[in-house]
Design a protein around this motif. Structure first.
Motif, PDB file in Angstrom:
ATOM      1  N   ARG A   1      -6.889   8.061   1.426  1.00  0.00           N
ATOM      2  CA  ARG A   1      -6.774   7.355   0.164  1.00  0.00           C
ATOM      3  C   ARG A   1      -5.496   6.639   0.120  1.00  0.00           C
ATOM      4  O   ARG A   1      -4.470   7.363   0.134  1.00  0.00           O
ATOM      5  N   TRP A   2      -5.703   5.470  -0.464  1.00  0.00           N
ATOM      6  CA  TRP A   2      -4.564   4.809  -0.500  1.00  0.00           C
ATOM      7  C   TRP A   2      -4.720   4.072  -1.903  1.00  0.00           C
ATOM      8  O   TRP A   2      -5.736   3.613  -2.412  1.00  0.00           O
ATOM      9  N   ILE A   3      -3.405   3.625  -2.466  1.00  0.00           N
ATOM     10  CA  ILE A   3      -3.411   2.573  -3.661  1.00  0.00           C
ATOM     11  C   ILE A   3      -3.000   1.194  -2.927  1.00  0.00           C
ATOM     12  O   ILE A   3      -1.893   1.239  -2.203  1.00  0.00           O
ATOM     13  N   SER A   4      -3.765   0.167  -3.417  1.00  0.00           N
ATOM     14  CA  SER A   4      -3.232  -1.101  -2.654  1.00  0.00           C
ATOM     15  C   SER A   4      -3.006  -1.759  -4.082  1.00  0.00           C
ATOM     16  O   SER A   4      -3.703  -2.022  -5.216  1.00  0.00           O
ATOM     17  N   ILE A   5      -1.741  -2.749  -4.108  1.00  0.00           N
ATOM     18  CA  ILE A   5      -1.303  -3.335  -5.114  1.00  0.00           C
ATOM     19  C   ILE A   5      -1.197  -4.678  -4.583  1.00  0.00           C
ATOM     20  O   ILE A   5      -0.253  -4.996  -3.628  1.00  0.00           O
ATOM     21  N   SER A   6      -2.095  -5.861  -5.138  1.00  0.00           N
ATOM     22  CA  SER A   6      -1.777  -7.152  -4.840  1.00  0.00           C
ATOM     23  C   SER A   6      -2.259  -8.160  -5.961  1.00  0.00           C
ATOM     24  O   SER A   6      -2.307  -7.667  -6.839  1.00  0.00           O
ATOM     25  N   GLU A   7      -2.488  -9.258  -5.724  1.00  0.00           N
ATOM     26  CA  GLU A   7      -2.646 -10.238  -6.619  1.00  0.00           C
ATOM     27  C   GLU A   7      -4.125  -9.975  -7.370  1.00  0.00           C
ATOM     28  O   GLU A   7      -4.389 -10.350  -8.157  1.00  0.00           O
ATOM     29  N   ARG A   8      -4.931  -9.088  -6.655  1.00  0.00           N
ATOM     30  CA  ARG A   8      -6.261  -8.581  -6.970  1.00  0.00           C
ATOM     31  C   ARG A   8      -6.198  -7.601  -8.046  1.00  0.00           C
ATOM     32  O   ARG A   8      -7.045  -7.075  -8.706  1.00  0.00           O
ATOM     33  N   GLY A   9      -4.825  -7.005  -8.078  1.00  0.00           N
ATOM     34  CA  GLY A   9      -4.582  -5.900  -9.090  1.00  0.00           C
ATOM     35  C   GLY A   9      -4.446  -4.644  -8.345  1.00  0.00           C
ATOM     36  O   GLY A   9      -4.095  -4.669  -7.127  1.00  0.00           O
ATOM     37  N   GLU A  10      -4.810  -3.541  -8.899  1.00  0.00           N
ATOM     38  CA  GLU A  10      -4.215  -2.195  -8.416  1.00  0.00           C
ATOM     39  C   GLU A  10      -5.433  -1.349  -8.276  1.00  0.00           C
ATOM     40  O   GLU A  10      -6.341  -1.503  -9.240  1.00  0.00           O
ATOM     41  N   GLU A  11      -5.759  -1.118  -7.051  1.00  0.00           N
ATOM     42  CA  GLU A  11      -7.043  -0.208  -6.707  1.00  0.00           C
ATOM     43  C   GLU A  11      -7.040   0.643  -5.585  1.00  0.00           C
ATOM     44  O   GLU A  11      -5.998   0.624  -4.729  1.00  0.00           O
ATOM     45  N   ILE A  20      -8.257   2.526  -2.478  1.00  0.00           N
ATOM     46  CA  ILE A  20      -8.804   2.038  -1.200  1.00  0.00           C
ATOM     47  C   ILE A  20      -8.920   3.004  -0.147  1.00  0.00           C
ATOM     48  O   ILE A  20      -8.143   4.267  -0.310  1.00  0.00           O
ATOM     49  N   ARG A  21      -9.907   3.306   0.973  1.00  0.00           N
ATOM     50  CA  ARG A  21      -9.710   3.892   1.990  1.00  0.00           C
ATOM     51  C   ARG A  21      -9.044   3.077   3.136  1.00  0.00           C
ATOM     52  O   ARG A  21      -9.495   1.929   3.430  1.00  0.00           O
ATOM     53  N   TRP A  22      -8.050   3.625   3.811  1.00  0.00           N
ATOM     54  CA  TRP A  22      -7.428   3.094   4.813  1.00  0.00           C
ATOM     55  C   TRP A  22      -7.082   4.101   6.028  1.00  0.00           C
ATOM     56  O   TRP A  22      -6.496   4.811   5.928  1.00  0.00           O
ATOM     57  N   ARG A  23      -7.792   3.767   7.030  1.00  0.00           N
ATOM     58  CA  ARG A  23      -7.417   4.755   8.236  1.00  0.00           C
ATOM     59  C   ARG A  23      -6.420   3.970   8.828  1.00  0.00           C
ATOM     60  O   ARG A  23      -6.294   2.907   9.641  1.00  0.00           O
ATOM     61  N   THR A  24      -5.322   4.826   9.066  1.00  0.00           N
ATOM     62  CA  THR A  24      -4.205   4.413   9.695  1.00  0.00           C
ATOM     63  C   THR A  24      -4.079   4.812  11.059  1.00  0.00           C
ATOM     64  O   THR A  24      -2.955   4.628  11.644  1.00  0.00           O
ATOM     65  N   ASP A  25      -4.786   5.620  11.717  1.00  0.00           N
ATOM     66  CA  ASP A  25      -4.704   6.380  13.093  1.00  0.00           C
ATOM     67  C   ASP A  25      -5.499   5.439  13.970  1.00  0.00           C
ATOM     68  O   ASP A  25      -6.087   4.629  13.891  1.00  0.00           O
ATOM     69  N   ARG A  58       0.909  -1.157  -0.141  1.00  0.00           N
ATOM     70  CA  ARG A  58      -0.018  -0.163  -0.339  1.00  0.00           C
ATOM     71  C   ARG A  58       0.713   1.310   0.076  1.00  0.00           C
ATOM     72  O   ARG A  58       2.013   1.178   0.546  1.00  0.00           O
ATOM     73  N   CYS A  59       0.527   2.097  -0.545  1.00  0.00           N
ATOM     74  CA  CYS A  59       1.070   3.511  -0.792  1.00  0.00           C
ATOM     75  C   CYS A  59       0.129   4.658  -0.854  1.00  0.00           C
ATOM     76  O   CYS A  59      -1.042   4.436  -1.335  1.00  0.00           O
ATOM     77  N   ALA A  60       0.667   5.804  -0.776  1.00  0.00           N
ATOM     78  CA  ALA A  60      -0.329   6.871  -1.046  1.00  0.00           C
ATOM     79  C   ALA A  60      -0.604   7.157  -2.472  1.00  0.00           C
ATOM     80  O   ALA A  60       0.596   7.012  -3.093  1.00  0.00           O
ATOM     81  N   PRO A  61      -1.367   7.817  -2.875  1.00  0.00           N
ATOM     82  CA  PRO A  61      -1.457   7.868  -4.365  1.00  0.00           C
ATOM     83  C   PRO A  61      -0.478   9.006  -5.068  1.00  0.00           C
ATOM     84  O   PRO A  61      -0.453   8.918  -5.946  1.00  0.00           O
ATOM     85  N   GLY A  62      -0.212   9.668  -4.194  1.00  0.00           N
ATOM     86  CA  GLY A  62       0.833  10.908  -4.664  1.00  0.00           C
ATOM     87  C   GLY A  62       1.263  11.299  -3.337  1.00  0.00           C
ATOM     88  O   GLY A  62       1.185  10.968  -2.342  1.00  0.00           O
ATOM     89  N   GLY A  63       2.010  12.405  -3.580  1.00  0.00           N
ATOM     90  CA  GLY A  63       2.796  13.151  -2.532  1.00  0.00           C
ATOM     91  C   GLY A  63       1.558  13.754  -1.609  1.00  0.00           C
ATOM     92  O   GLY A  63       0.533  14.127  -1.978  1.00  0.00           O
ATOM     93  N   TRP A  64       1.682  13.657  -0.363  1.00  0.00           N
ATOM     94  CA  TRP A  64       0.793  13.898   0.541  1.00  0.00           C
ATOM     95  C   TRP A  64       1.361  15.175   1.385  1.00  0.00           C
ATOM     96  O   TRP A  64       2.564  15.189   1.917  1.00  0.00           O
ATOM     97  N   LEU A  65       0.650  16.368   1.427  1.00  0.00           N
ATOM     98  CA  LEU A  65       0.873  17.480   2.261  1.00  0.00           C
ATOM     99  C   LEU A  65      -0.013  17.625   3.325  1.00  0.00           C
ATOM    100  O   LEU A  65      -1.096  17.236   3.496  1.00  0.00           O
ATOM    101  N   GLU A  66       0.733  17.984   4.602  1.00  0.00           N
ATOM    102  CA  GLU A  66      -0.054  18.126   5.805  1.00  0.00           C
ATOM    103  C   GLU A  66      -1.304  18.953   5.667  1.00  0.00           C
ATOM    104  O   GLU A  66      -2.220  18.835   6.276  1.00  0.00           O
ATOM    105  N   GLU A  67      -1.275  20.055   4.736  1.00  0.00           N
ATOM    106  CA  GLU A  67      -2.452  20.855   4.682  1.00  0.00           C
ATOM    107  C   GLU A  67      -3.555  20.358   3.845  1.00  0.00           C
ATOM    108  O   GLU A  67      -4.697  21.005   3.831  1.00  0.00           O
TER     109      GLU A  67
END
Length: 123
Positions: free
Chosen positions: A106-116, A118-123, A89-98
């Motif tokens: 918003r994240w990009i997931s890359i797996s055997e299912r392909g690239e999609e 996703i919403r991923w709450r990391t806090d 998983r990675c951010a879809p682009g550079g992320w700025l604090e503001e």
């Protein structure tokens, strides 16, 4: 535009497998130095930080340079998935604090299912 650093999250990847991949993709890795919960090394001339279980089962890999072989997080994530075969998983682009809070999930997931996107709450 090239990002100033690269950060990806790897699910269930071993530190040794990541080290081997970095050595092949970037350059020989120095021995990992543990500092608290993080590990640091250099792959070629690039400072690398590995944080096991940064978010649940997800490990954080940070390459602190704009001279990696990859233009951005997504390109690195694709290469990592191809080499390691684990979900990345990675951010879809550079992320700025503001930026808006919802964009932080918003994240990009890359797996055997392909690239999609996703919403991923990391806090």
């Amino acid at each position: 535009m090239r990002q100033p650093d690269i950060e990806i999250y790897l699910k269930d990847a071993s530190q040794q497998a990541v080290t081997d991949w970095l050595a092949e993709a970037v350059g020989p890795c120095s021995p990992w130095q543990q500092k608290g919960k993080t590990f640091k090394c250099k792959a070629g001339e690039i400072p690398v930080t590995w944080l096991p279980k940064a978010v649940g089962k997800w490990h954080s890999l940070l390459l602190e340079s704009d001279t990696t072989p990859w233009e951005d997080d997504i390109a690195c994530a694709r290469a990592a998935f191809a080499a390691l075969g684990v979900e990345i998983r990675c951010a879809p682009g550079g992320w700025l604090e503001e930026e808006a809070e919802e964009d932080a999930d918003r994240w990009i997931s890359i797996s055997e299912r392909g690239e999609e996107e996703i919403r991923w709450r990391t806090d």
